[in-house]
Design an enzyme around this catalytic site. Structure first.
Site, PDB file in Angstrom:
ATOM      1  N   TYR A 145      -1.856  -0.276  10.230  1.00  0.00           N
ATOM      2  CA  TYR A 145      -2.037  -0.812   8.934  1.00  0.00           C
ATOM      3  C   TYR A 145      -0.490  -0.331   8.307  1.00  0.00           C
ATOM      4  O   TYR A 145      -0.047  -1.136   7.549  1.00  0.00           O
ATOM      5  CB  TYR A 145      -3.161  -0.067   8.276  1.00  0.00           C
ATOM      6  CG  TYR A 145      -3.082  -0.561   6.824  1.00  0.00           C
ATOM      7  CD1 TYR A 145      -3.552  -1.951   6.507  1.00  0.00           C
ATOM      8  CD2 TYR A 145      -2.912   0.167   5.614  1.00  0.00           C
ATOM      9  CE1 TYR A 145      -3.696  -2.285   5.298  1.00  0.00           C
ATOM     10  CE2 TYR A 145      -3.192  -0.207   4.372  1.00  0.00           C
ATOM     11  CZ  TYR A 145      -3.583  -1.488   4.159  1.00  0.00           C
ATOM     12  OH  TYR A 145      -3.849  -1.935   2.944  1.00  0.00           O
ATOM     13  N   SER A 152       0.828  -1.278   0.021  1.00  0.00           N
ATOM     14  CA  SER A 152       0.033  -0.112   0.015  1.00  0.00           C
ATOM     15  C   SER A 152       0.958   1.090   0.039  1.00  0.00           C
ATOM     16  O   SER A 152       2.006   1.108   0.353  1.00  0.00           O
ATOM     17  CB  SER A 152      -0.724  -0.028   1.277  1.00  0.00           C
ATOM     18  OG  SER A 152      -1.386   1.336   1.483  1.00  0.00           O
TER      19      SER A 152
END
Length: 302
Positions: free
Chosen positions: A157, A144
Site C-alpha cells: 500500500y 494516505s
C-alpha cells in the site's frame, strides 16, 4: 473562480461505489455540479443508491481504472455530455487497501495494488487532462499518510501511495504553466468510515505461505497481527466529513492546498514533521512499537 461560479461545471470522480467517492458525488450534486460518478460496479447497491438519490445532473459511468477500454469509453461519455462550463475537476479517489508483511506477499499482490492505486490514477489523468486544462481546473489525488509513514504490514500500500504522490507532485509543476492546480488528500486512519479496509484472518495468510516462510513466521504471530490490524482500523475516524470537506476545498477554493493532511489534532505535529525527520529517528519510533517487540519474540528465525 468563486464557488458559486462553479455551479454547472463538471467533476469526474473515480471510485464512487462506496466511501469517500460516493459521498463526495452526493455533495457535489447537491451543490449544482454536473457529476460523472465512476463506478466499478454500476449495477451495484452503491451506484444504484447514488442514482436514486441524486439529480439528473449526476451520471453513473462504468469505470474500472485498471482498464484502458473503460477509461476511454468514460472519456467519450464525458465529452458527449460535457456542460458548457466544461470539466472543472477530476478526483482520483478509486483505491484498494490490503495488509501483509512483504514476505507474505507475492509480486501479483504488489502488481494489483499498484495497478489500481498508482497506474489507475495515471491512466485516468492522462485521458482527462486535456479537458481539465481547457477549463484551467483541478486535479485531486487521494493518497494516505502511509505514503510517507512507515508502518508494519503496509508495504504494498505504501509503495502505491508513495508513487502516486511522486506522480502528483510532478504533474503539479507541469500543470502550473496551464493554470491547473493539483492537490493531494492525505487521510489518516478512516477505516470505520470507509469500506476500503480488507479483513482477513491469520489462518488465511498462514495457508498461503510456503514451507520456507512457515519456518520463519509463526501462526501465532499471524493471528496476533490480524487482531492488531483489525483493532487499529476500528479505532480510526468514524466520520468521513473531514475528508469530504478537504476534497471540496481542493475543488472549489481559489487557493487550494498542495496537501491536505487529515489526522487528529493530537497527531498533527508528528505527521507534519515526520517527512522531514532523519531516518534513524523515524525508524526508532517504528521500533518502539509494542507490536514490533511482540513480533520479534515470535519469529522462529532471528
Amino acid at each position: 473562480q468563486k464557488p458559486q461560479e462553479l455551479r454547472g461545471s463538471a467533476v469526474l470522480i473515480t471510485g464512487c461505489d462506496s466511501g469517500f467517492g460516493l459521498h463526495l458525488a452526493r455533495c457535489l450534486d447537491s451543490r449544482g455540479f454536473v457529476v460523472f460518478a465512476g463506478c466499478l460496479c454500476p449495477e451495484g447497491e452503491g451506484a444504484q443508491s447514488l442514482k436514486r438519490e441524486s439529480s439528473k445532473n449526476l451520471k453513473i459511468l462504468k469505470l474500472d481504472v485498471t482498464s484502458e477500454e473503460d477509461v476511454q469509453k468514460a472519456k467519450e461519455v464525458v465529452q458527449a455530455n460535457l456542460p458548457e462550463k466544461g470539466l472543472w475537476a477530476v478526483v482520483n479517489n478509486a483505491g484498494i487497501s490490503d495488509w501483509a508483511e512483504i514476505e507474505w506477499s507475492t509480486i501479483d499482490d504488489f502488481r494489483t495494488m499498484v495497478d489500481v492505486n498508482l497506474f489507475g490514477c495515471i491512466r485516468t489523468s492522462i485521458a482527462f487532462l486535456p479537458m481539465v486544462r481547457a477549463s484551467k481546473g483541478r486535479m485531486v489525488y487521494v493518497s494516505s499518510i502511509f505514503a510517507f509513514f512507515t508502518c508494519l504490514n503496509m508495504g504494498a500500500y505504501s509503495v502505491s501511495k508513495r508513487g502516486l504522490e511522486a506522480f502528483a507532485d510532478c504533474l503539479r509543476v507541469e500543470m502550473a504553466s496551464f493554470g491547473v492546480k493539483v492537490s493531494i488528500i492525505q487521510p489518516g486512519n478512516f477505516g470505520p468510515a470507509t469500506s476500503i479496509v480488507r479483513t482477513k484472518t491469520g489462518s488465511e495468510i498462514w495457508e498461503k505461505l510456503n514451507k520456507e516462510r512457515k519456518q520463519t513466521f509463526s501462526q501465532q504471530y499471524m493471528e496476533l497481527a490480524s487482531d492488531y490490524f483489525k483493532s487499529t482500523c476500528s479505532s480510526g475516524f468514524k466520520d468521513r466529513q473531514m475528508v469530504i470537506d478537504a476534497m471540496l476545498d481542493a475543488i472549489t477554493s481559489s487557493r487550494p492546498k498542495y496537501r491536505y493532511l487529515l489526522v487528529s489534532t493530537f497527531d498533527m505535529f508528528f505527521f507534519y514533521t515526520c517527512p522531514y525527520l532523519p531516518t534513524f529517528i523515524t525508524d526508532a519510533i517504528f521500533f518502539l512499537s509494542p507490536m514490533y517487540h511482540k513480533r520479534k519474540e515470535m519469529l522462529y528465525s532471528k
